[in-house]
Structure formats: C-alpha cells, structure tokens
Design an enzyme around this catalytic site. Sequence first.
Site, mmCIF file in Angstrom:
data_model
loop_
_atom_site.group_PDB
_atom_site.id
_atom_site.type_symbol
_atom_site.label_atom_id
_atom_site.label_comp_id
_atom_site.label_asym_id
_atom_site.label_seq_id
_atom_site.Cartn_x
_atom_site.Cartn_y
_atom_site.Cartn_z
ATOM 1 N N ASP A 11 0.875 -1.266 -0.190
ATOM 2 C CA ASP A 11 0.008 -0.004 0.230
ATOM 3 C C ASP A 11 0.977 1.181 -0.011
ATOM 4 O OD1 ASP A 11 -2.573 1.477 0.266
ATOM 5 O OD2 ASP A 11 -1.956 1.875 2.258
ATOM 6 N N SER A 12 0.179 2.306 -0.371
ATOM 7 C CA SER A 12 1.045 3.582 -0.318
ATOM 8 C C SER A 12 1.405 3.878 1.140
ATOM 9 C CB SER A 12 0.376 4.755 -1.069
ATOM 10 O OG SER A 12 -0.932 4.843 -0.198
ATOM 11 N N GLY A 44 -3.152 9.139 -4.079
ATOM 12 C CA GLY A 44 -4.340 9.640 -4.519
ATOM 13 C C GLY A 44 -4.391 10.692 -5.222
ATOM 14 N N CYS A 74 -4.373 -1.469 -1.829
ATOM 15 C CA CYS A 74 -4.412 -0.080 -2.187
ATOM 16 C C CYS A 74 -5.090 0.093 -3.517
ATOM 17 C CB CYS A 74 -3.130 0.574 -2.454
ATOM 18 S SG CYS A 74 -3.083 2.169 -3.186
ATOM 19 N N ASN A 75 -6.498 0.821 -3.411
ATOM 20 C CA ASN A 75 -7.373 0.951 -4.314
ATOM 21 C C ASN A 75 -6.677 1.818 -5.571
ATOM 22 O OD1 ASN A 75 -10.283 -0.162 -3.824
ATOM 23 N ND2 ASN A 75 -9.194 0.516 -1.998
ATOM 24 N N THR A 76 -6.054 2.929 -5.173
ATOM 25 C CA THR A 76 -5.282 4.060 -6.155
ATOM 26 C C THR A 76 -4.342 3.127 -7.006
ATOM 27 O OG1 THR A 76 -5.557 5.462 -4.644
ATOM 28 C CG2 THR A 76 -4.440 5.985 -6.317
ATOM 29 N N GLU A 159 -3.233 9.560 7.837
ATOM 30 C CA GLU A 159 -1.709 9.271 7.844
ATOM 31 C C GLU A 159 -1.248 10.026 9.032
ATOM 32 O OE1 GLU A 159 0.714 7.641 5.586
ATOM 33 O OE2 GLU A 159 -1.077 6.318 5.115
ATOM 34 N N CYS A 193 -11.443 3.016 -0.575
ATOM 35 C CA CYS A 193 -10.013 3.131 -0.212
ATOM 36 C C CYS A 193 -9.440 2.505 1.015
ATOM 37 C CB CYS A 193 -9.533 4.643 -0.023
ATOM 38 S SG CYS A 193 -8.028 5.052 0.736
ATOM 39 N N THR A 194 -8.242 1.763 1.294
ATOM 40 C CA THR A 194 -8.098 0.764 2.210
ATOM 41 C C THR A 194 -7.587 1.535 3.429
ATOM 42 O OG1 THR A 194 -5.666 0.692 1.315
ATOM 43 C CG2 THR A 194 -7.119 -1.041 0.746
ATOM 44 N N HIS A 195 -7.394 2.915 3.352
ATOM 45 C CA HIS A 195 -7.193 3.652 4.524
ATOM 46 C C HIS A 195 -8.503 4.021 5.292
ATOM 47 C CE1 HIS A 195 -3.255 4.785 2.924
ATOM 48 N NE2 HIS A 195 -2.842 5.442 3.952
HETATM 49 N N1 DGL Z 1 -4.904 3.351 0.722
HETATM 50 C C1 DGL Z 1 -4.811 3.523 -0.879
HETATM 51 C C2 DGL Z 1 -6.183 3.327 -1.579
HETATM 52 O O1 DGL Z 1 -6.906 2.250 -1.070
HETATM 53 C C3 DGL Z 1 -4.196 5.035 -1.175
HETATM 54 C C4 DGL Z 1 -4.321 6.103 -0.479
HETATM 55 C C5 DGL Z 1 -3.491 7.436 -0.917
HETATM 56 O O2 DGL Z 1 -2.520 7.039 -0.929
HETATM 57 O O3 DGL Z 1 -3.883 8.254 -1.426
HETATM 58 O O4 DGL Z 1 -6.383 3.985 -2.309
#
Ligand code: DGL
Length: 275
Positions: A11-12, A44, A74-76, A159, A193-195
């Site tokens: 992930d990011s 993102g 990570c979705n992005t 974050e 988004c996984t966050h």
């Molecule tokens: N957690 C990530 C996602 O699922 C990326 C968030 C990011 O770095 O912007 O999109």
Amino acid sequence: MNKQSPIGVFDSGYGGLTILNDLRKVLPEYDYLYLGDNARAPYGPRSFDVVYEFTLQAVQFLFEQGCELVILACNTASAKALRTIQQKDLPTIDSHKRVLGVIRPTSEVIGDFSVNKHIGILATEGTIKSDSYRLEIAKFFPEMQLSQKSCPIWVPLIENQLHEEEGGKWFIKRDIDRLLAKDPEIDTLLLGCTHYPLVASIVKDSVPAHVKVVTQGEIVANSLKVYLEKHKALEAKCSKNGMVHYLTTETSTDFDKKASAFVGEEIHSTHVVLI
Ligand code: DGL
C-alpha cells in the site's frame, strides 16, 4: 527447498494494514511481507504515470524479497497500475508470479449488499477519476446506480492521525453529506480506499441507520482464499509459518508508532528504499 515466499502486501501507506488484518484472520497460516510507501504517500492525487512507476518499483522489490504473489492492498494502485503490471510487466519479469488488486474482488460482490440497487463509493481522487469501479461493477451488476465522491483530505487526515479530532470529523462528514446529496437513495456505501476502514465508525455515525457501510478487508481475504484454492502450484510456493514482516520507505520508528496504533499490536519494521 526452504525458500521463504511470503505473500507481498503493498500500500502507499498504512491503509493496506486494514487488508492485512483480514488476510491474517482468514489465511493465518501464510507468511506476509507488508510494504508501505509511506515516504511517498498519498498516492491519491498523483498521476497515472507516477502511481504506475511507484507501484512497479514496489512489486519488483517484493519479488526480489522472494514473494511469488503480491496483493496491491491499495485501490489507487489497483486502479492505476495493476492492469499494466499484469499485462505488460509480469510476462517479462516472471510469468509465474502474480499481482492481484482489491477493486475486482470488491466489484464482484458489492451489488449483493444493496437492496434498492443504489450504491455510493468514497475513494481517492485517483480511484474515482479512473472510473474503475463503474467499469468493474457494471460487469457483475449492470443494473446498479452508482454515485461516487473523491475525498482527497481523508488519507492525509488518517496518515497524520487527525481523523479523531473535531476538524477531521467535520471534513469526513462533509464529504459523506455531499455524496448522499447526489443520491439520497444510497443504501450501500463502499469505503473504496484501504485507509478508510480506520474511520469506519465516524462514517457509520454520519449516515442514516439503514445504510450499510462496506469495507474491503474480509471481501479481499475471502477472494484470495478461493484464488489460492484454485491456483495450487502458486499456493504450494507460498511459505506457511504464520510470520509477518513490515517494510516502510519512511523511517521505521515513525512507521512502528503509527502502524502499532492502527493494528493494535507492537510492530517493528525495516526501512527500505525503492528505486
Ligand atoms: N490506501 C490507498 C487506497 O486504497 C491509497 C491512499 C493514498 O495513498 O492516497 O486508495
């Protein structure tokens, strides 16, 4: 013979830890190697080219550490880099290795959560702009009414652990209200988004009681379980000692403190440089 091949989880930043948690619950026997590109998060707002470049670096790094299978948690990265990596890079790097994302498994089941076929998606700017969810969900649930909203401030809030503060909650609620204003009939809200599972309780407090708030961890873990059952040769290569190691591109002291808070157990990571 004794080569260690953990499942790579990328992930990011910290968000992928929410996926890793569920992977460990559903598939506890495997080894995992988590990599957070915290030094370059958030992804993102970044362009397609940059997200692809960073994600490919991460995937190659995890392959070099022995991973045969990498999950883009990570979705992005899944939206902007996965397809190119699968189609263009993997055949030249090693056609036996695999990289999987989180958008496809989520799209396969998300329609089952909705009674009235109105779904809302909250995600990063990159994921929303890619329109990946619309394209993927249409393959499995063509009748779904989809409304999407990017939430550029959420990842920086998470974050930096500011999401619990009043100001942070205000921004989260504002974005949810804007999405629900687009379609007040939404009965299913995907945190794409996984966050975002880290703010799931704030989201639940901000939507009407009948709206289901869906997170991806369990969905991705169950999908991986089925995938491994079907891909026996790959499954056999994955080492199974129930070990987890953490890598970060930020300083490890910073990562350890925040990641421990997110995961609820003490974490000792290693700093790495991606090139
Ligand atoms: N957690 C990530 C996602 O699922 C990326 C968030 C990011 O770095 O912007 O999109």
